[in-house]
Design an enzyme around this catalytic site. Structure first.
Site, PDB file in Angstrom:
ATOM      1  N   GLU A 114      -8.524   3.287  10.736  1.00 43.62           N
ATOM      2  CA  GLU A 114      -7.470   3.239  11.751  1.00 43.62           C
ATOM      3  C   GLU A 114      -7.740   4.104  12.967  1.00 43.62           C
ATOM      4  OE1 GLU A 114      -3.465   3.541  10.203  1.00 43.62           O
ATOM      5  OE2 GLU A 114      -4.192   3.045   8.194  1.00 43.62           O
ATOM      6  N   ASP A 154       0.863  -1.182   0.000  1.00 45.92           N
ATOM      7  CA  ASP A 154       0.000   0.000   0.000  1.00 45.92           C
ATOM      8  C   ASP A 154       0.894   1.224   0.000  1.00 45.92           C
ATOM      9  OD1 ASP A 154      -0.356   1.423   2.931  1.00 45.92           O
ATOM     10  OD2 ASP A 154       0.141  -0.699   3.143  1.00 45.92           O
TER      11      ASP A 154
END
Length: 134
Positions: free
Chosen positions: A100, A13
């Site tokens: 997150e 990523d």
């Protein structure tokens, strides 16, 4: 979580935080795909997303995009922003919700946000999304 195995394909990523990426070098290291940060919340477009998309595609990698969630927003607005910025870029990997931070919300509220985001994007795109979280 799946254990690391030599048979697993390597997918990375990336975002603007990675700077300029040498995509040919990435591909020569055995990486087969990339998840590229596209958006965050309802206003942030990653300034490197299109360059990373072109670079990864030109290097022969499979490409997907992720959206960094702000769980204190409306998940529908976040999906619409993500899809608007995706435009005509073609994906090879499922859309990804990167969750997150709780942004002061309870676990139940964050879960409800994630479920609404994922159900809505699947309805809009007919692609079953994935969730990336700690």
């Amino acid at each position: 979580m799946q254990n690391r195995n030599k048979q697993n394909i390597k997918v990375i990523d990336v975002s603007h935080h990675n700077g300029t990426i040498d995509w040919a070098k990435v591909a020569s290291d055995g990486v087969k795909g990339a998840y590229i940060k596209l958006t965050e919340g309802t206003t942030f477009l990653d300034k490197k997303s299109y360059d990373n998309y072109i670079g990864a595609k030109n290097a022969g990698l499979r490409v997907g995009f992720y959206h960094f969630a702000h769980a204190d927003n409306d998940p529908i607005a976040e999906v619409n922003f993500f899809l608007n910025k995706l435009g005509s870029m073609k994906v090879d990997l499922p859309h990804c919700l990167d969750l997150e931070e709780n942004k002061g919300k309870t676990k139940a509220q964050v879960t409800a946000f994630a479920v609404r985001w994922m159900e809505y994007i699947e309805r809009k795109t007919s692609i079953t999304p994935i969730l990336y979280t700690g």
